[in-house]
Write a protein that holds these residues in place. Sequence first.
Motif, PDB file in Angstrom:
ATOM      1  N   TYR A 111       0.818  -1.218   0.000  1.00 45.88           N
ATOM      2  CA  TYR A 111       0.000   0.000   0.000  1.00 45.88           C
ATOM      3  C   TYR A 111       0.854   1.273   0.000  1.00 45.88           C
ATOM      4  O   TYR A 111       0.318   2.367   0.166  1.00 45.88           O
ATOM      5  N   GLN A 112       2.171   1.154  -0.172  1.00 45.44           N
ATOM      6  CA  GLN A 112       3.013   2.328   0.014  1.00 45.44           C
ATOM      7  C   GLN A 112       2.718   3.442  -0.991  1.00 45.44           C
ATOM      8  O   GLN A 112       2.746   4.627  -0.641  1.00 45.44           O
ATOM      9  N   THR A 113       2.404   3.083  -2.222  1.00 50.78           N
ATOM     10  CA  THR A 113       2.068   4.114  -3.211  1.00 50.78           C
ATOM     11  C   THR A 113       0.745   4.786  -2.848  1.00 50.78           C
ATOM     12  O   THR A 113       0.598   6.016  -2.969  1.00 50.78           O
ATOM     13  N   THR A 114      -0.204   4.017  -2.381  1.00 56.94           N
ATOM     14  CA  THR A 114      -1.493   4.573  -1.934  1.00 56.94           C
ATOM     15  C   THR A 114      -1.285   5.541  -0.785  1.00 56.94           C
ATOM     16  O   THR A 114      -1.887   6.630  -0.751  1.00 56.94           O
ATOM     17  N   ILE A 115      -0.441   5.156   0.148  1.00 56.77           N
ATOM     18  CA  ILE A 115      -0.154   6.012   1.305  1.00 56.77           C
ATOM     19  C   ILE A 115       0.516   7.299   0.851  1.00 56.77           C
ATOM     20  O   ILE A 115       0.162   8.399   1.296  1.00 56.77           O
ATOM     21  N   ALA A 116       1.491   7.186  -0.053  1.00 51.38           N
ATOM     22  CA  ALA A 116       2.207   8.364  -0.545  1.00 51.38           C
ATOM     23  C   ALA A 116       1.273   9.313  -1.285  1.00 51.38           C
ATOM     24  O   ALA A 116       1.347  10.537  -1.117  1.00 51.38           O
ATOM     25  N   LYS A 117       0.390   8.756  -2.096  1.00 49.09           N
ATOM     26  CA  LYS A 117      -0.552   9.607  -2.830  1.00 49.09           C
ATOM     27  C   LYS A 117      -1.511  10.317  -1.873  1.00 49.09           C
ATOM     28  O   LYS A 117      -1.870  11.490  -2.101  1.00 49.09           O
ATOM     29  N   ALA A 118      -1.922   9.639  -0.828  1.00 48.77           N
ATOM     30  CA  ALA A 118      -2.800  10.261   0.162  1.00 48.77           C
ATOM     31  C   ALA A 118      -2.099  11.417   0.854  1.00 48.77           C
ATOM     32  O   ALA A 118      -2.697  12.476   1.108  1.00 48.77           O
ATOM     33  N   LEU A 119      -0.821  11.235   1.148  1.00 51.85           N
ATOM     34  CA  LEU A 119      -0.054  12.307   1.790  1.00 51.85           C
ATOM     35  C   LEU A 119       0.028  13.531   0.880  1.00 51.85           C
ATOM     36  O   LEU A 119      -0.214  14.666   1.312  1.00 51.85           O
ATOM     37  N   ILE A 120       0.355  13.291  -0.388  1.00 56.82           N
ATOM     38  CA  ILE A 120       0.470  14.407  -1.338  1.00 56.82           C
ATOM     39  C   ILE A 120      -0.871  15.099  -1.541  1.00 56.82           C
ATOM     40  O   ILE A 120      -0.928  16.329  -1.713  1.00 56.82           O
ATOM     41  N   SER A 121      -1.950  14.346  -1.496  1.00 61.45           N
ATOM     42  CA  SER A 121      -3.269  14.960  -1.675  1.00 61.45           C
ATOM     43  C   SER A 121      -3.593  15.931  -0.552  1.00 61.45           C
ATOM     44  O   SER A 121      -4.380  16.876  -0.735  1.00 61.45           O
TER      45      SER A 121
END
Length: 265
Positions: free
Chosen positions: A41-51
């Motif tokens: 899920y690391q890409t999902t987590i990173a995208k959530a942070l950037i959002s």
Amino acid sequence: MQLSKVLREVIPKSLHHLIPDRFEVIGDIAILSIPDELSQYQTTIAKALISQRRSITTVLRRVSKMGGTCRIAGYQPIIGTKTRTLYKESGFRYRVDLSHAFFTSRLAGERQRISGVIRPGELVLVPFAGVGPFVIPVAARGAQVIAIEINPDACLLLRENIRLNHLEDRVAIIMGDASLACRMLKIMSDRAIIPTPYGLDETLIPLSRMVREGGSIHFYTFDNRDGAQERANILSQSGFNVDRFHRCGNVAPSVSRWVYDLTIR
């Protein structure tokens, strides 16, 4: 911002307790510690942070602790690939490259506190200087600073940051081992700021010999609460007045960073 709240509909409930709500932002780079159970899920987590933080362009996953003489951690890019950024703090600018030199934004409050007690004209010793986060604000307050750093890449960034903040006439850089500084330099400073790397507490005594009687030392180290009090007692019996000590950040569940404000007796 709590990533766990943003991601609770995306990541299985059984893993919610592992979602990292704590992260560090340096310039436009965010650093996350993601447990192995969440690797998929690391890409999902990173995208959530950037959002939630539009200024972030790169997200790195910390994959190893700091190690080696130059104190460099390992990072895995999740979004973006760069490790070099421009960081701003208290009106100063710093070029930082996380793949080549240690840097943390988590001591910003301490750096502001220490710079506030500096008197113009002081001679200040800063071993383990890194890219200059303690050096720059102290020099800007009117001190003459001797900065010692063993990492050649950090020295190059420190020199760049001195120029960036127009302090070339106030800082001297020595590339070398701070633990051997008392052999290299025959000076007596008014103050020393010692952001000690983990495991190098023994450098305090030789470095303290480069501070005049009545001079000040700000000594940073790592300990638990009981150990911190015990250390204060030992220091008070070892030629120092312990003016104050306090916790300045957690680094592990039972370990914090502590600072001791000392006066040489």
